[in-house]
Design an enzyme around this catalytic site. Sequence first.
Site, PDB file in Angstrom:
ATOM      1  N   GLY A  46       0.708  -1.049   0.018  1.00  0.00           N
ATOM      2  CA  GLY A  46      -0.001   0.171   0.028  1.00  0.00           C
ATOM      3  C   GLY A  46       1.056   1.161   0.067  1.00  0.00           C
ATOM      4  N   GLN A  51       3.002  10.031   1.978  1.00  0.00           N
ATOM      5  CA  GLN A  51       4.267   9.332   1.809  1.00  0.00           C
ATOM      6  C   GLN A  51       5.239   9.890   0.824  1.00  0.00           C
ATOM      7  OE1 GLN A  51       2.273   5.266   2.600  1.00  0.00           O
ATOM      8  NE2 GLN A  51       4.149   4.980   3.775  1.00  0.00           N
ATOM      9  N   LEU A  93       6.458   1.564   4.601  1.00  0.00           N
ATOM     10  CA  LEU A  93       7.420   2.011   3.779  1.00  0.00           C
ATOM     11  C   LEU A  93       8.324   3.355   4.359  1.00  0.00           C
ATOM     12  CD1 LEU A  93       5.775   1.276   0.469  1.00  0.00           C
ATOM     13  CD2 LEU A  93       7.399  -0.205   1.619  1.00  0.00           C
ATOM     14  N   HIS A 134      -4.351   1.397   8.128  1.00  0.00           N
ATOM     15  CA  HIS A 134      -2.927   2.003   8.246  1.00  0.00           C
ATOM     16  C   HIS A 134      -2.664   3.194   7.215  1.00  0.00           C
ATOM     17  CE1 HIS A 134       1.486   1.158   8.340  1.00  0.00           C
ATOM     18  NE2 HIS A 134       1.464   1.843   7.200  1.00  0.00           N
ATOM     19  N   GLU A 135      -3.158   3.182   6.059  1.00  0.00           N
ATOM     20  CA  GLU A 135      -3.247   3.974   4.782  1.00  0.00           C
ATOM     21  C   GLU A 135      -3.987   5.324   5.113  1.00  0.00           C
ATOM     22  OE1 GLU A 135      -0.649   3.810   3.098  1.00  0.00           O
ATOM     23  OE2 GLU A 135      -0.593   1.344   3.412  1.00  0.00           O
TER      24      GLU A 135
HETATM   25  O1  K1U Z   1       1.828   2.328   4.173  1.00  0.00           O
HETATM   26  C1  K1U Z   1       2.792   1.695   3.702  1.00  0.00           C
HETATM   27  O2  K1U Z   1       3.909   2.101   4.237  1.00  0.00           O
HETATM   28  C2  K1U Z   1       2.628   0.437   3.131  1.00  0.00           C
HETATM   29  C3  K1U Z   1       2.709  -0.847   4.225  1.00  0.00           C
HETATM   30  C4  K1U Z   1       1.283  -1.479   4.223  1.00  0.00           C
HETATM   31  C5  K1U Z   1       1.042  -2.321   5.407  1.00  0.00           C
HETATM   32  C6  K1U Z   1       1.694  -3.357   5.505  1.00  0.00           C
HETATM   33  C7  K1U Z   1       1.616  -4.306   6.435  1.00  0.00           C
HETATM   34  C8  K1U Z   1       0.493  -3.826   7.596  1.00  0.00           C
HETATM   35  C9  K1U Z   1      -0.165  -2.837   7.410  1.00  0.00           C
HETATM   36  C10 K1U Z   1       0.227  -1.691   6.356  1.00  0.00           C
HETATM   37  C11 K1U Z   1       3.634  -1.814   3.554  1.00  0.00           C
HETATM   38  O3  K1U Z   1       3.497  -2.179   2.442  1.00  0.00           O
HETATM   39  S1  K1U Z   1       5.032  -2.028   4.451  1.00  0.00           S
HETATM   40  C12 K1U Z   1       5.978  -3.272   3.429  1.00  0.00           C
HETATM   41  C13 K1U Z   1       6.091  -4.593   3.976  1.00  0.00           C
HETATM   42  O4  K1U Z   1       6.875  -4.576   5.043  1.00  0.00           O
HETATM   43  C14 K1U Z   1       4.976  -5.479   4.068  1.00  0.00           C
HETATM   44  C15 K1U Z   1       4.837  -6.100   2.786  1.00  0.00           C
HETATM   45  C16 K1U Z   1       3.735  -7.067   2.490  1.00  0.00           C
HETATM   46  C17 K1U Z   1       3.216  -7.583   3.614  1.00  0.00           C
HETATM   47  C18 K1U Z   1       3.521  -7.159   4.998  1.00  0.00           C
HETATM   48  C19 K1U Z   1       4.493  -6.104   5.163  1.00  0.00           C
HETATM   49 ZN    ZN Z   2       2.853   3.154   6.198  1.00  0.00          ZN
END
Ligand code: K1U
Ligand code: ZN
Length: 176
Positions: A46, A51, A93, A134-135
């Site tokens: 996401g 961001q 991220l 989260h977003e």
């Molecule tokens: O908002 C962001 O920074 C994106 C975030 C979304 C997110 C991941 C896990 C839980 C809640 C929200 C990410 O994509 S973090 C990247 C990452 O480490 C991840 C990727 C796939 C599955 C789980 C984590």
């Molecule tokens: Zn985030």
Amino acid sequence: MALLPILSYPDPRLRTIAKPVEQVDDEIKTLIKDMFETMYAAKGIGLAATQVDRHIQLIVMDLSDDGSQPRVFINPKVTPLVADKNTYEEGCLSVPEFYESVERPTKVTIEAMDEDGNTFNEEAEGMLAVCIQHEMDHLNGVIFVDYLSRLKQTRARDKVKKVIKQRARQGDVVPA
Ligand code: K1U
Ligand code: ZN
């Protein structure tokens, strides 16, 4: 298309409250493409416009393993449907290589517009519910580490500093 720099915690620009998108025009469509490219390159699921230092209510997401399910949420409204909460180990991220458990409502409704400007309503649970909440927090200037103890927030800051230094040494990513 372009890769956009991602702001890192604790950058104060991550605290900006996003404004509604007024029109889904060509500029927004280009931003959507660039945000997808940036999200896929960073191996995220996401990304909120906040961001990438664009303070409008826009989220991109793809929960598939193979990049086959891109989703766009414009001017999203998210409402908890139940009082039950689940804990999930979240990443961000903007807080690279730092993961911690966060508790959120298990089931929510989403009302948003898609990339064609069509409004849709959806009930979400599982990973979609976790990720959209989260977003949405990003659009409201909230970062998942805000739910953690002071000690964990300090650890998150230290981790981000270390990762930024490592990436700069490797010539990987230029900090935003
Ligand atoms: O908002 C962001 O920074 C994106 C975030 C979304 C997110 C991941 C896990 C839980 C809640 C929200 C990410 O994509 S973090 C990247 C990452 O480490 C991840 C990727 C796939 C599955 C789980 C984590
Ligand atoms: Zn985030």
